[in-house]
Design a protein around this motif. Structure first.
Motif, PDB file in Angstrom:
ATOM      1  N   ILE A   6      15.990   3.577 -63.381  1.00 28.07           N
ATOM      2  CA  ILE A   6      15.917   4.899 -62.774  1.00 28.07           C
ATOM      3  C   ILE A   6      16.929   5.845 -63.402  1.00 28.07           C
ATOM      4  CG2 ILE A   6      16.281   6.154 -60.602  1.00 28.07           C
ATOM      5  CD1 ILE A   6      15.141   3.797 -59.134  1.00 28.07           C
ATOM      6  N   GLY A   9      17.275   8.768 -68.510  1.00 27.33           N
ATOM      7  CA  GLY A   9      16.507   9.995 -68.608  1.00 27.33           C
ATOM      8  C   GLY A   9      16.921  10.763 -69.839  1.00 27.33           C
ATOM      9  N   ILE A  68       4.802   4.394 -63.963  1.00 23.96           N
ATOM     10  CA  ILE A  68       5.575   4.907 -62.836  1.00 23.96           C
ATOM     11  C   ILE A  68       6.666   3.898 -62.493  1.00 23.96           C
ATOM     12  CG2 ILE A  68       5.504   5.566 -60.403  1.00 23.96           C
ATOM     13  CD1 ILE A  68       2.612   6.439 -60.833  1.00 23.96           C
ATOM     14  N   HIS A  69       7.885   4.392 -62.413  1.00 18.89           N
ATOM     15  CA  HIS A  69       9.013   3.550 -62.037  1.00 18.89           C
ATOM     16  C   HIS A  69       9.802   4.308 -60.981  1.00 18.89           C
ATOM     17  CE1 HIS A  69      12.005   0.372 -62.520  1.00 18.89           C
ATOM     18  NE2 HIS A  69      12.949   1.306 -62.516  1.00 18.89           N
ATOM     19  N   ARG A  71      10.482   6.996 -58.632  1.00 17.83           N
ATOM     20  CA  ARG A  71       9.927   8.333 -58.502  1.00 17.83           C
ATOM     21  C   ARG A  71       9.797   9.028 -59.857  1.00 17.83           C
ATOM     22  NH1 ARG A  71      14.177  12.266 -58.097  1.00 17.83           N
ATOM     23  NH2 ARG A  71      16.266  11.346 -58.124  1.00 17.83           N
ATOM     24  N   HIS A  72       9.814   8.256 -60.939  1.00 16.30           N
ATOM     25  CA  HIS A  72       9.789   8.837 -62.272  1.00 16.30           C
ATOM     26  C   HIS A  72       8.581   8.345 -63.065  1.00 16.30           C
ATOM     27  CE1 HIS A  72      13.771  10.520 -61.820  1.00 16.30           C
ATOM     28  NE2 HIS A  72      14.272   9.331 -61.537  1.00 16.30           N
ATOM     29  N   ILE A  74       7.876   6.968 -66.704  1.00 20.64           N
ATOM     30  CA  ILE A  74       8.641   6.325 -67.761  1.00 20.64           C
ATOM     31  C   ILE A  74       7.727   6.112 -68.964  1.00 20.64           C
ATOM     32  CG2 ILE A  74      10.009   4.309 -68.421  1.00 20.64           C
ATOM     33  CD1 ILE A  74      11.325   5.892 -66.232  1.00 20.64           C
ATOM     34  N   ARG A  79      12.187   5.935 -71.436  1.00 19.82           N
ATOM     35  CA  ARG A  79      12.780   7.224 -71.119  1.00 19.82           C
ATOM     36  C   ARG A  79      12.068   7.886 -69.949  1.00 19.82           C
ATOM     37  NH1 ARG A  79      12.182   9.442 -77.153  1.00 19.82           N
ATOM     38  NH2 ARG A  79      10.065   8.908 -76.540  1.00 19.82           N
ATOM     39  N   VAL A  80      12.823   8.597 -69.114  1.00 18.02           N
ATOM     40  CA  VAL A  80      12.258   9.361 -68.012  1.00 18.02           C
ATOM     41  C   VAL A  80      11.602  10.620 -68.558  1.00 18.02           C
ATOM     42  CG1 VAL A  80      12.772  10.674 -65.922  1.00 18.02           C
ATOM     43  CG2 VAL A  80      13.902   8.485 -66.329  1.00 18.02           C
ATOM     44  N   CYS A  81      10.370  10.855 -68.165  1.00 19.61           N
ATOM     45  CA  CYS A  81       9.635  12.050 -68.594  1.00 19.61           C
ATOM     46  C   CYS A  81       9.470  12.978 -67.389  1.00 19.61           C
ATOM     47  CB  CYS A  81       8.272  11.672 -69.153  1.00 19.61           C
ATOM     48  SG  CYS A  81       8.321  10.623 -70.609  1.00 19.61           S
ATOM     49  N   ASN A  82      10.261  14.028 -67.351  1.00 16.56           N
ATOM     50  CA  ASN A  82      10.196  14.980 -66.245  1.00 16.56           C
ATOM     51  C   ASN A  82       9.059  15.979 -66.453  1.00 16.56           C
ATOM     52  OD1 ASN A  82      12.423  13.950 -64.840  1.00 16.56           O
ATOM     53  ND2 ASN A  82      13.846  15.102 -66.130  1.00 16.56           N
TER      54      ASN A  82
END
Length: 348
Positions: A6, A9, A68-69, A71-72, A74, A79-82
């Motif tokens: 989590i 990012g 999905i990991h 609430r993100h 991935i 890497r977190v993809c906002n």
């Protein structure tokens, strides 16, 4: 591949050395290939602009997958993809051949091909969004755009246009969330969304909705350019047409609870079966969604779907017609006194 967490990012800038500027000839060639049956997204990054502050959300930039990991989102590199994006676009709510003066005439003959913009303008708009740092768009479609000609009659030209347009997104490193948009149920209630036949199926006369006070249509008929045409459309949720169609009025509902409140109102569905009005509307709605999913659901540039924008509760759970919550149930315009007196009974 290392295990994503989590806390991870990061954003990347697409390598300028790997991105190419789209020449006019290449743009025309790409758009010429963009039809629903033959177009396939390019496997190489031919359309990325030279300067961008956006992560590349295409399969080449995400390592071929998104998951999905927590609430993100991935990507394949952990890497977190906002989500950094915008709505595209409010113009999707109105047909290309809209005629304010003739409205609501010829609801079957409208076309949304070219909304939000023609295919030949796609590079200009998508490359601009990319340069501004956007990775994501909420792409608006309406039920009317897909099925305006009648129950079970789909506008294949629009679905082909939709597929061609959304097929271009991976080349700009972007992805889309397809949102079926509605406000106040339909343009014919003063908002946008459902086709006209959903109202006529339940007995409404499109030409009498405004005169009877069942809908506020000045914004749709006038285009919202004058002061008197602005500001009242959200109040349409409490007026007869939208409330009856999408939720509850006259002690009845059609879409959400017709089986309970209007069990004797029945229709023939596109397969010729006689069903309740609730089943008729919900089944045609879901069948329409299947047509959209079949048209664009396999595209790399489509991340997911929003089944219905802002479904409104209308009169459901309203204990009395004299007990509106004026913080949520807007009444900037009038509601017919005869309607209030007729519906003064409690609904449970």
């Amino acid at each position: 591949m290392h295990s994503p967490s989590i806390s991870e990012g990061s954003f990347i800038i697409v390598d300028p050395e790997q991105s190419l500027t789209l020449a006019d000839g290449a743009a025309k060639a790409t758009l010429a290939r963009a039809d629903a049956t033959q177009y396939k997204p390019e496997s190489t990054p031919v359309l990325l602009p030279e300067e961008s502050f956006a992560h590349d959300w295409s399969s080449r930039g995400t390592g071929g997958q998104l998951s999905i990991h927590g609430r993100h989102f991935i990507d394949g590199h952990g890497r977190v993809c906002n989500l950094r994006g915008v709505n595209v676009s409010g113009s999707c709510k109105i047909p290309v051949n809209d005629d304010h003066d003739a409205f609501p005439a010829n609801p079957e003959g409208v076309t949304f091909v070219g909304r939000p913009f023609p295919l030949e303008q796609a590079h200009e708009h998508f490359s601009r969004l990319r340069r501004w740092g956007f990775t994501f768009i909420r792409f608006l479609v309406t039920w009317e755009a897909v099925e305006h000609a009648g129950p079970g009659v789909y506008d294949t030209s629009y679905l082909q246009y939709l597929r061609a347009l959304l097929s271009l997104l991976p080349q700009y490193g972007m992805t889309a969330f397809v949102s079926l948009h509605q406000d106040v149920w339909s343009r014919y209630c003063g908002g946008s969304g459902a086709p006209a036949w959903t109202l006529t199926a339940t007995g409404f006369d499109l030409d009498a909705l405004e005169e009877s006070g069942a809908a506020w249509l000045k914004g749709v008929k006038g285009g919202g350019h004058a002061e008197e045409e602005r500001g009242l459309w959200p109040c349409g949720y409490q007026k007869l047409a939208a409330a009856t169609m999408s939720l509850l009025a006259l002690c009845s509902t059609c879409f959400w609870a017709g089986d309970t409140f209007t069990p004797k109102l029945r229709m023939k569905n596109p397969r010729g079966e006689e069903v309740s009005i609730q089943a008729f509307l919900q089944e045609t709605f879901l069948d329409m969604w299947e047509a959209i999913a079949r048209a664009v659901g396999d595209l790399d540039g489509v991340l997911g779907f929003e089944i219905m924008n802002e479904p409104h509760r209308g009169y459901i759970d309203l204990q009395s017609m004299h007990a509106f919550d004026y913080n949520t149930d807007l009444h900037l315009g009038h509601v017919r006194e005869w309607l209030l007196s007729t519906l003064s009974l409690e609904v449970r």
